[in-house]
Design an enzyme around this catalytic site. Sequence first.
Site, PDB file in Angstrom:
ATOM      1  N   ASP A   1      -7.898 -12.372  82.487  1.00  0.00           N
ATOM      2  CA  ASP A   1      -8.756 -13.163  81.005  1.00  0.00           C
ATOM      3  C   ASP A   1      -8.042 -13.385  80.227  1.00  0.00           C
ATOM      4  OD1 ASP A   1     -11.613 -14.213  80.960  1.00  0.00           O
ATOM      5  OD2 ASP A   1     -12.603 -11.605  81.184  1.00  0.00           O
TER       6      ASP A   1
ATOM      7  N   GLU B   1     -29.234 -14.386  75.768  1.00  0.00           N
ATOM      8  CA  GLU B   1     -27.995 -13.869  76.913  1.00  0.00           C
ATOM      9  C   GLU B   1     -27.067 -14.222  77.602  1.00  0.00           C
ATOM     10  OE1 GLU B   1     -29.790 -11.874  79.892  1.00  0.00           O
ATOM     11  OE2 GLU B   1     -31.194 -13.456  80.681  1.00  0.00           O
TER      12      GLU B   1
END
Length: 886
Positions: free
Chosen positions: A267, A629
Amino acid sequence: MRRAALLAGILFAWTPASAQVQASSDTVRARADEGAAAIVARMTLAEKLPQLLNVAPAIPRLGIPAYNWWTESLHGALGPLPTTNFPEPIGLAASFDAPLVHDVAGAISMEVRALHTLGRQTGHLGRIGTGLDTWSPNINIFRDPRWGRGQETYGEDPYLAARMGVAFVTGMQGPDPDLPDVISTPKHFAVHSGPESTRHMANVYVSPHDLEDTYLPAFRAAIVEGHAGSIMCAYNRIDGQPACASDLLLKDHLRGAWGFRGYVVSDCDAVKDIADNHKYAPDQATAVAAAMKAGVDNECNTQTIGDVGGLPDRFGEAFARGLISQADIDRTLTRLFSARLRNGDLPGVASAPGIVPVRMIGAPDHGALALEAARKSLVLLKNDGVLPLRPGVRIAVVGPLGDATRVLRGNYSSALSAPPVSVVDGLRRAVGGGQVTLVPFGESITDGDRIPTSALRAPDGKPGLLARYYNPVTPPVLPFAPGTDGAQLAALRYETNAVVTRREADVANRAFDLPAVNDYHRAEWTGFIVPPETGSYRLGLGGSGLLELDGKTFLDVGADHHSPLPTLKTITLTKGHRYAVRIVSTARGFGNTDLVWKRISAQPDADLDDAARRADVIVAVVGLTSDLEAEETGVDVPGFKGGDKTSLDLAPDQVRMLERAKATGKPLIVVAMNGSPINLSWAKDNAAAIVEAWYPGQSGGAAVADVLTGRADPGGRLPLTFYRSVADLPPFSDYAMTGRTYRYFTGTPVYPFGYGLSYTSFAYAPLTVTPSASGAQGGMRVVTEVSNTGTRAGDEVAQLYLNFPDEPGAPRVALRGYQRVALKAGEHRTLTFDLSPRDLSAVGADGIRHVMVGRYRVTVGSGQPDTGVPGQSAPFTTTQAAAIPL
């Protein structure tokens, strides 16, 4: 052509004549591995080290073009042309239709390959989004409704996530995983699901039970069954070791028990975190060594967005200090170049996937599939008979999301997709514009949609804006010295004459398809805004840039603006008036500037009351947006912090609006748009109908209208438990599964996992349960018949659940099969479920998966057993335990 010829020469040099066309005695993978090893053997150390990053530079002397491993296509390809935007993955999960997800992934794969073709044509290979791999799907378990990125997943259930994950991987990669169309990279491996604020430093302690029971099954399925060619390791630590340096994950499970032969990518900044945040390594050279030794092959570092200056040096230092060897580097690069040979980026492997033309981006059949997927994602949660809407009904559309379009796209989506269809536009198309009244909302945190082409005029009067692209007088010298990229970029000066001038649909950086435009450039759009209605608007910019209105500065948003929320100012605009507009933005290989607005009301309460008097029903479109979100944002407002939610409640202004709409006495239909569970208890008690629409993609409004009017039957089911409050849950930072998700939650939800209604009714015949010849522990077949007992056609999702013997570690109940079927009125269908020993197994408290001895119950029906939905149950007993491998 010269690069291809050079590389072909390299491959020719190592390949025997009998094997140059087809080495039938070897596998495709073996040929690719040998070819990759031959390429790596010809590279110098200085050429090798930069290839370890997500931005791999060209090696001209070997004919190797640049390659960027950073490509995203979670629910649509991200590119500079209008790509197809499908529903957010949580909505795809709600379809309970794995073949549909497979088809969606196949369409996305084709568009990813077409973007690679465009990159070759324009000379822009090496940019984000041009690779023949993709960092998708996200198969983390959505264990807590507060997690902002849960919308990217397939929900809270490991079985459902596994089946959807395999469908996506195989759809993306195509029928032959050794010759993938696009290499799929499931993420984030593993035990990663918030909070966003601590993801770079969190040390997650997880029990052996929860690891095997919850966090690993979907990854195992994606690798072992789906044959994913890549995997992405996560940010967090697991029991003290960073995920990207984890022996448990990368060695014991991934390459050990699961036999993974692909490559591992980190990542973005996860390797950097090993030293900087986890303090697991004393410096960056040791951090990259720890990751490589554990099995990480490719490092994503966010610094590469601007420049790679200094990043390869860390690998060189690790090599010089003896922390990594030449063999380590060569092994890693061989995996990476083998992947590029097998996906067709590099020539030399027979039958590699062919070139997909650019015209396939946004193809009409992909748009039709997006509409089908959106329809199938919608979940009808309540209906007192008001739906489907009768012909001739007069509708008032209220709420901040009634005419919203940005909300449809969800996160990890391209701003450029087919013209989005809002709910109000979808209803107007379905029932006629004269029957639908839009009631603008007041100022809201959800505001900010791209101004449509229909409201923009270029200087020549045609739709759109005039775009000009300016190259720097002196292109930046790369690499930048570490830490100086900001100052050097700020010092750039641009040519006075545009290198490209053309008319474009709106404000968005489309320079990727322009070979003449430098990666570092300035873009300027000019023309006019022509409002379709007189009234108050919130006007502004998404991202950074300069906005001038009628020759005066309206907004100047600096490049340091990183909030996903747009910057807006309220202004009164007059219908048909031409407001001169100029927008200026600078870009480093990509742009982040949008021209956005929102029509609002200065008296929303009075407008709602007036519209309600003239309407038969009220459709209230409420919810969240993927700007609130989201992934690791700077948003800190009531209900949201850093991308995560702090409450399940709707915003207070939306709640007040719903209460006012209810008070009018007209039937209230609530359409919720959100990527995570919200508290629908008020709507459950007060609304006439509720439709959960998620973030439904480019055709979301059309899909909602089709369901509300009965053109389509709502067949979606909840892939999540909808709770009443975060107070019903353990702390967000606690990764233990006790008290979470339908499998371990002991409270009463507002709506349970698997729930959903239809416009028709279904019934099930008694189950026939047939154990395998070796006994139930060896597997079994469950057969039933489902019937449409209603008066119209509809979709049913037949769900198979198991209740287990009363042993420590066994879940309360667990999904172990499902089938979505379309049935005409009166039609019957025989359904067969074949359960393997793994399907029958559960995980003991010690973390060991096995088929337990004792009495089970199997249920097939419209939802979870004992929730009052149609279904049938049958008991069975196992007399022998059966161990299940990792």
